[in-house]
Design an enzyme around this catalytic site. Structure first.
Site, PDB file in Angstrom:
ATOM      1  N   HIS A  11       0.838  -1.223   0.000  1.00  0.00           N
ATOM      2  CA  HIS A  11       0.000   0.000   0.000  1.00  0.00           C
ATOM      3  C   HIS A  11       0.866   1.265   0.000  1.00  0.00           C
ATOM      4  CE1 HIS A  11      -3.193  -2.831   1.351  1.00  0.00           C
ATOM      5  NE2 HIS A  11      -2.223  -3.295   2.111  1.00  0.00           N
ATOM      6  N   SER A  32      14.165  21.744 -16.368  1.00  0.00           N
ATOM      7  CA  SER A  32      12.978  22.558 -16.616  1.00  0.00           C
ATOM      8  C   SER A  32      13.364  23.828 -17.370  1.00  0.00           C
ATOM      9  CB  SER A  32      12.353  22.904 -15.265  1.00  0.00           C
ATOM     10  OG  SER A  32      11.602  24.096 -15.349  1.00  0.00           O
ATOM     11  N   LYS A  83      15.801  21.863 -11.427  1.00  0.00           N
ATOM     12  CA  LYS A  83      15.096  20.592 -11.664  1.00  0.00           C
ATOM     13  C   LYS A  83      15.960  19.550 -12.370  1.00  0.00           C
ATOM     14  CE  LYS A  83      11.641  19.382 -10.785  1.00  0.00           C
ATOM     15  NZ  LYS A  83      10.346  19.468 -11.453  1.00  0.00           N
ATOM     16  N   GLU A  85       9.441   8.496 -17.420  1.00  0.00           N
ATOM     17  CA  GLU A  85       8.041   8.926 -17.512  1.00  0.00           C
ATOM     18  C   GLU A  85       7.486   8.588 -18.894  1.00  0.00           C
ATOM     19  OE1 GLU A  85       7.342  12.967 -15.842  1.00  0.00           O
ATOM     20  OE2 GLU A  85       9.409  12.788 -15.189  1.00  0.00           O
TER      21      GLU A  85
END
Ligand code: ARG
Length: 456
Positions: free
Chosen positions: A155, A276, A282, A289
């Site tokens: 979980h 970024s 970043k 992804e």
């Protein structure tokens, strides 16, 4: 494609001609088509359906086209509708009359089914090789970090300590099943449809087994109607691809989470991270992804294929032309995703101090304390209740579980002895899971060795 239209009195409308042409997708099938034609020509010669001299010319001509294709010189023309007619036309340019005998006892219906089967087989080989490479990379990283302990999760909540290597090997198992699925799909793909003709078979004395053997397909179709309309092998390939993409997506998601500052378990080198346009600090792991995102497009191809097939009446239908793009696109996307995953993992560092710190949260050893009591003869459910009460007490009194005194512990169960404090050790906790397939070092070492043996 005027050559086949002698029975017609009008030219095909230009827009219609472009629309029905499959040359764009057929680029991927050129080599498969030529391989199939070479085998077909050899069979025609073997069965006395063409003369040895015609066969020689056809063979040389097809081999020349194969060379042209390999060097990118063989360009398909939409006016010839598909790869099959393009090859026939080019062959005619090269060898003349003899080319007109190649299509004896064959239809583009059995031909395209064969091409697609050859293509799928090649893609299965590529994907399986990449799956093996990815597994090897994962085992390599597991071995390099063989003593690293981390929290295992259920979980997405900390559960019990496990070896970092054990976590990576869980993915190795999933990729093993993926490989098996592709290999099982290969068995049903390697069935030659050649000799089925348009759908009825032929009155000419062909030998479908001979062509199948040349193509190294162990099986031959049983029913000519089924042979030209069966695309189950494409569906199976796309399902295997979809499930592999699912596993890749789960791997990507897991690594993305682990690389956040919140977890801090792994770091990626600059070679695989992007930044970024606005926030200069970043460091994003975009390739993972996109691997996660690509799963969606692969599922789309599976659905597209199934929907194309579901309404077809028995026999060859031109809709089947639309079964080619899904497998071409999905296999390419999957191969790219696998390659990217391998590169990203090669650029990953494991921060063992961080994973150990997280795994050393004393509450994660609660189950070890339960099993400690079970070993002293306490019934499991009672032991579970006891630990629940101990945890409640520690939380309510703002004391870490591991800092409770023996005297405080004994209030909940007299079975607790001094040796209970040795259990607050993440590495020991993992190591004691010696049961079959558990996370002990001994098990994990054996698993890594066995994977390496199988992969090499
Ligand atoms: N171009 C078709 C395909 O790619 C094969 C041609 C079969 N055409 C036909 N009219 N029977 O599937």
């Amino acid at each position: 494609m005027d050559v086949l239209r002698k029975a017609f009195s009008q030219q095909l409308d230009q827009k219609i001609s472009d629309f029905v042409s499959s040359v764009h997708d057929d680029e991927a099938l050129i080599e498969a088509d030529l391989k199939g034609s070479l085998a077909h020509a050899a069979m025609l010669n073997q069965c006395g359906l063409i003369s040895p001299s015609d066969y020689k010319q056809i063979k040389d001509g097809l081999e020349q086209i194969l060379q042209e294709a390999k060097s990118g010189k063989f360009k398909l023309k939409a006016v010839h509708e598909d790869v099959h007619m393009n090859v026939e036309k080019r062959l005619q340019e090269i060898i003349g009359e003899a080319a007109l005998r190649l299509h004896t006892a064959r239809s583009r219906n059995d031909q395209v089914a064969l091409d697609l089967r050859i293509y799928v087989m090649e893609r299965i080989e590529v994907v399986v090789a990449l799956l093996k490479a990815l597994q090897l990379k994962l085992v390599e990283v597991a071995q390099k970090n063989s003593t690293t302990v981390m929290p295992g999760y259920t979980h997405v909540q900390r559960a019990q300590p496990i070896l970092f290597a054990h976590a990576l090997l869980a993915f190795v198992e999933a990729f093993q099943r993926d490989q098996q699925r592709f290999e099982e799909a290969a068995v049903r793909t390697k069935v030659s449809p050649l000799g089925a003709g348009a759908q009825a078979g032929t009155s000419l004395p062909v030998d479908p087994k001979f062509t199948a053997k040349l193509l190294e397909f162990p099986e031959v179709f049983a029913n000519s109607v089924d042979a030209v309309s069966d695309r189950d092998f494409v569906a199976e390939f796309l399902f295997a691809a979809s499930l592999t993409a699912t596993h890749l997506s789960q791997l990507a998601e897991t690594l993305i989470i682990w690389s956040t500052k919140e977890f801090g378990f792994i770091e990626f080198s600059d070679a695989v991270t992007t930044t970024s346009s606005l926030m200069p600090q970043k460091k994003n792991i975009d390739p993972l992804e996109i691997v996660r995102g690509k799963a969606g497009s692969i599922y789309g191809e599976l659905i597209a294929l199934l929907v194309t097939l579901k309404g077809l009446p028995l026999g060859y239908n031109r809709d089947l032309q639309e079964t080619k793009p899904p497998v071409i696109h999905a296999s390419q996307t999957l191969a790219d995703s696998l390659e990217v995953a391998i590169i990203v993992i090669s650029n990953m560092d494991v921060i063992a101090a961080k994973t150990l710190e997280a795994a050393s949260d004393p509450e994660m050893m609660s189950t070890d304390l339960v099993e400690y009591l079970v070993r002293q003869g306490v019934p499991f459910r009672k032991a579970h209740d006891t630990l629940s009460e101990v945890i409640k007490y520690s939380r309510e009194n703002g004391k870490k579980l591991s800092t409770l005194s023996l005297e405080e512990m004994k209030r909940f169960a007299p079975e607790f002895k001094e040796d209970v404090f040795a259990l607050y050790d993440a590495k020991k906790s993992a190591d004691e899971k010696i049961s079959h397939g558990g996370t002990s070092s001994a098990n994990v070492t054996k698993a890594m060795e066995s994977h390496l043996r199988n992969l090499k």
